[in-house]
Design a protein around this motif. Structure first.
Motif, short mmCIF file in Angstrom:
data_model
loop_
_atom_site.label_atom_id
_atom_site.label_comp_id
_atom_site.label_asym_id
_atom_site.label_seq_id
_atom_site.Cartn_x
_atom_site.Cartn_y
_atom_site.Cartn_z
N ALA A 285 1.06 -1.39 0.37
CA ALA A 285 -0.45 0.03 -0.16
C ALA A 285 1.04 0.82 -0.04
O ALA A 285 0.27 2.31 -0.83
CB ALA A 285 -0.89 0.02 1.28
N GLU B 142 -7.16 -9.17 1.36
CA GLU B 142 -7.45 -8.15 -0.02
C GLU B 142 -8.32 -6.71 1.11
O GLU B 142 -7.78 -6.02 0.36
CB GLU B 142 -8.81 -8.83 -1.04
CG GLU B 142 -7.96 -9.57 -1.85
CD GLU B 142 -8.81 -10.47 -2.40
OE1 GLU B 142 -10.25 -10.46 -2.61
OE2 GLU B 142 -8.56 -11.49 -3.28
N ILE B 143 -8.90 -7.05 1.90
CA ILE B 143 -10.38 -5.55 2.24
C ILE B 143 -9.13 -4.89 3.82
O ILE B 143 -8.89 -3.63 2.88
CB ILE B 143 -10.87 -6.13 3.61
CG1 ILE B 143 -12.80 -7.03 2.68
CG2 ILE B 143 -11.20 -5.16 4.19
CD1 ILE B 143 -13.20 -7.30 3.51
N ASP C 191 -5.70 -4.58 3.02
CA ASP C 191 -4.90 -3.59 1.26
C ASP C 191 -5.31 -2.53 1.28
O ASP C 191 -4.85 -1.25 1.47
CB ASP C 191 -5.27 -4.86 0.44
CG ASP C 191 -3.91 -4.23 -0.84
OD1 ASP C 191 -3.27 -3.47 -0.15
OD2 ASP C 191 -3.60 -4.77 -2.07
N GLU C 192 -6.79 -2.26 1.05
CA GLU C 192 -7.41 -1.56 0.84
C GLU C 192 -7.36 -0.17 2.02
O GLU C 192 -6.75 1.11 2.09
CB GLU C 192 -8.87 -1.18 0.29
CG GLU C 192 -9.07 -1.95 -1.03
CD GLU C 192 -10.64 -2.72 -1.43
OE1 GLU C 192 -11.69 -1.85 -0.28
OE2 GLU C 192 -10.88 -3.01 -2.72
N GLU C 193 -7.74 -1.39 3.30
CA GLU C 193 -7.78 -0.61 4.76
C GLU C 193 -6.54 0.25 4.81
O GLU C 193 -6.14 1.66 4.97
CB GLU C 193 -8.05 -1.41 5.75
CG GLU C 193 -9.56 -1.61 5.37
CD GLU C 193 -10.92 -0.65 5.81
OE1 GLU C 193 -9.84 0.29 6.27
OE2 GLU C 193 -12.11 -0.69 5.44
N ASP D 204 -4.13 1.45 2.72
CA ASP D 204 -4.08 2.52 1.89
C ASP D 204 -4.15 3.55 1.69
O ASP D 204 -4.29 4.67 2.18
CB ASP D 204 -4.44 1.94 0.69
CG ASP D 204 -3.94 2.31 -0.87
OD1 ASP D 204 -2.67 3.79 -0.40
OD2 ASP D 204 -4.67 2.93 -1.75
N GLU D 205 -5.89 3.57 2.88
CA GLU D 205 -6.26 4.56 2.93
C GLU D 205 -6.07 4.86 3.98
O GLU D 205 -6.06 6.40 4.44
CB GLU D 205 -8.17 4.00 3.12
CG GLU D 205 -8.84 5.31 3.68
CD GLU D 205 -10.53 5.16 3.75
OE1 GLU D 205 -10.93 4.48 4.55
OE2 GLU D 205 -11.11 4.45 2.18
N GLU E 166 -3.10 6.97 3.85
CA GLU E 166 -2.89 8.44 2.69
C GLU E 166 -3.35 9.56 4.20
O GLU E 166 -3.29 10.18 3.97
CB GLU E 166 -4.84 7.92 1.68
CG GLU E 166 -4.14 7.75 0.66
CD GLU E 166 -5.09 7.61 -0.55
OE1 GLU E 166 -5.61 8.94 -0.42
OE2 GLU E 166 -5.30 7.13 -1.35
N ARG F 98 -10.93 -2.33 11.08
CA ARG F 98 -10.74 -1.63 11.25
C ARG F 98 -10.57 0.24 11.99
O ARG F 98 -9.41 0.73 12.33
CB ARG F 98 -11.78 -0.15 9.65
CG ARG F 98 -12.36 1.14 10.05
CD ARG F 98 -12.84 1.61 8.82
NE ARG F 98 -12.63 2.98 8.61
CZ ARG F 98 -12.70 3.79 7.73
NH1 ARG F 98 -11.40 3.14 7.11
NH2 ARG F 98 -12.40 5.30 7.59
#
Length: 433
Positions: free
Chosen positions: A14, A83-84, A86-88, A90-91, A94, A410
């Motif tokens: 990420a 996979e989830i 990975d998105e978390e 990255d967020e 940021e 999260r």
């Protein structure tokens, strides 16, 4: 036992995307566009002033009751949860980028109205395959005039030399009190420093070390046990331990350095007592309490640099965020979670203790001073496709499957601000029955 810390591998991917896509430029336009794209829960991002970057994310933004409400997920597989994540991640990265961009550019952190200037150095052209190490180095001084502490900060900048590719970071304490590195308002800065280093400097969160000299050593005595789940290892130079407990250092290798003639405040005698204490703890638990103690013969408060050997010693160790055995003793600063354990805030009290371990899919709680306890889990620790058993003092108190939850991952990520602690499964226990 997997213990590959897959969370850190996912975070690394990420960060590569984030920093390649936007970290290479420092333009105000780019920062503004990133800031608009993500808003941290609980932070008002409508104001572009520095204040929006001032406050460290607080546990208070989440409900600390044991009936925490997060939406139940349908059954999720191990591959799906990563996979989830990975998105978390990255967020989350940021968000850290947005929140601390100004602090990074100015090398100055502002939290709750307090200001901490930062010095760091590293060779940007060299990035180790598993990420950089971070050495947080605390200066001497203490309850003195600001210019005295400024001078000690300048000295600390050149006192130790890790490998060029790794980050050597010296914070100038935000305070000028005797407890300048470990007073209540100082704690939030260390989490912020680690977050910045992970996102902006390619630091591996499992390679974070803390060391300090004199008043900085006082800080290490407190911060190493208090946040033992942050550090890969710690080294204390010429500080006084006070009444600190060393129990939390079960999984954090710890060095103690003091001159044999450093008799002010009985530092030499107190440090020798703590070396002996670490020896006893290690003798009783041979897999834990790794330590090295050196009362340097013929040296006073200044040890003529022999303590610089601490750098190479610490390099031997990386953090295991999921140690199979945890000893948690609440210190003077109270926290609701430690490694893979969590307790209700309303039950927290200094010197309350938990001793717990896991082996395969069985968790054993040997000692717990709390009525309620949450066991936090992931697939790096055990196989969540199989039933999990929890025993308390030898008696079975839970047995069954534990579901993976994206919402829980999260929640834990933003509570702990550490990707390794984005636990996505948990078992809530009432031990009062």
């Amino acid at each position: 036992m997997k213990k590959v810390c897959r969370s850190v591998l996912v975070l690394s991917a990420a960060l590569s995307i984030l920093l390649c896509g936007c970290g290479g430029s420092s333009s105000g336009e780019q920062k503004s566009s990133m800031k608009a794209s993500f808003i941290l829960p609980g932070v008002d991002d409508s104001d572009d002033s520095d204040e929006s970057f001032d406050d460290e994310y607080d546990y208070e933004d989440y409900d600390d009751e044991y009936d925490d409400e997060y939406e139940e997920d349908e059954e999720i597989s191990e591959d799906e949860i990563y996979e989830i994540l990975d998105e978390e991640f990255d967020e989350w990265a940021e968000n850290v980028y947005n929140k601390y961009y100004d602090a990074w550019k100015s090398r100055t952190l502002k939290i709750n109205g307090n200001t901490m200037p930062l010095y760091w150095r590293y060779d940007e052209s060299k990035v180790p395959e598993d990420g950089r190490a971070l050495f947080i180095s605390l200066h001497g001084g203490g309850g003195a005039a600001p210019e005295v502490n400024d001078g000690q900060w300048e000295n600390q900048k050149v006192l130790y030399n890790p490998r060029p590719e790794d980050v050597y970071l010296c914070p100038r304490a935000a305070f000028n009190t005797w407890d300048l590195h470990f007073c209540n308002d100082a704690d939030a800065f260390y989490s912020a420093i680690i977050q910045m280093a992970v996102v902006f400097m390619d630091v591996n969160p499992n390679k974070v070390y803390i060391l300090g000299y004199s008043a900085g050593g006082d800080g290490v005595w407190r911060l190493a046990p208090r946040h033992a789940d942050y550090w890969a290892a710690a080294s204390m130079m010429a500080g006084h331990p006070g009444d600190v407990s060393l129990l939390n250092l079960r999984n954090t290798p710890f060095m103690i350095w003091c001159g044999s003639e450093d008799s002010d405040y009985n530092r030499n005698l107190e440090c020798k007592k703590r070396i002996d204490e670490m020896a006893r703890l290690h003798a009783d638990d041979s897999d834990g309490y790794i330590y090295y103690g050196n009362i340097v013969k013929g040296k006073g408060h200044w040890m003529d640099g022999v303590d610089s050997a601490a750098i190479d010693w610490m390099y031997q160790y990386t953090r295991d965020p999921y140690p199979e055995r945890v000893v948690w003793n609440q210190e003077e600063m109270l926290f609701p979670s430690f490694y893979w354990l969590k307790v209700p805030k309303k039950e927290m009290q200094r010197n309350k203790k938990i001793v717990a371990e896991y082996d395969g899919n069985t968790v054993s709680i040997e000692h717990c001073d709390y009525r309620h306890l949450t066991i936090l889990l992931n697939d790096d620790m055990m196989d969540l496709d199989e039933p999990v058993t929890v025993k308390y003092r030898g008696k079975k108190v839970f047995s069954g499957r534990v579901d993976r939850s994206a919402d829980l991952a999260r929640q834990n990520l933003y509570e702990r601000n550490d990707p390794s602690f984005a636990f996505y499964a948990q078992i809530e226990l009432d031990l009062s029955k």
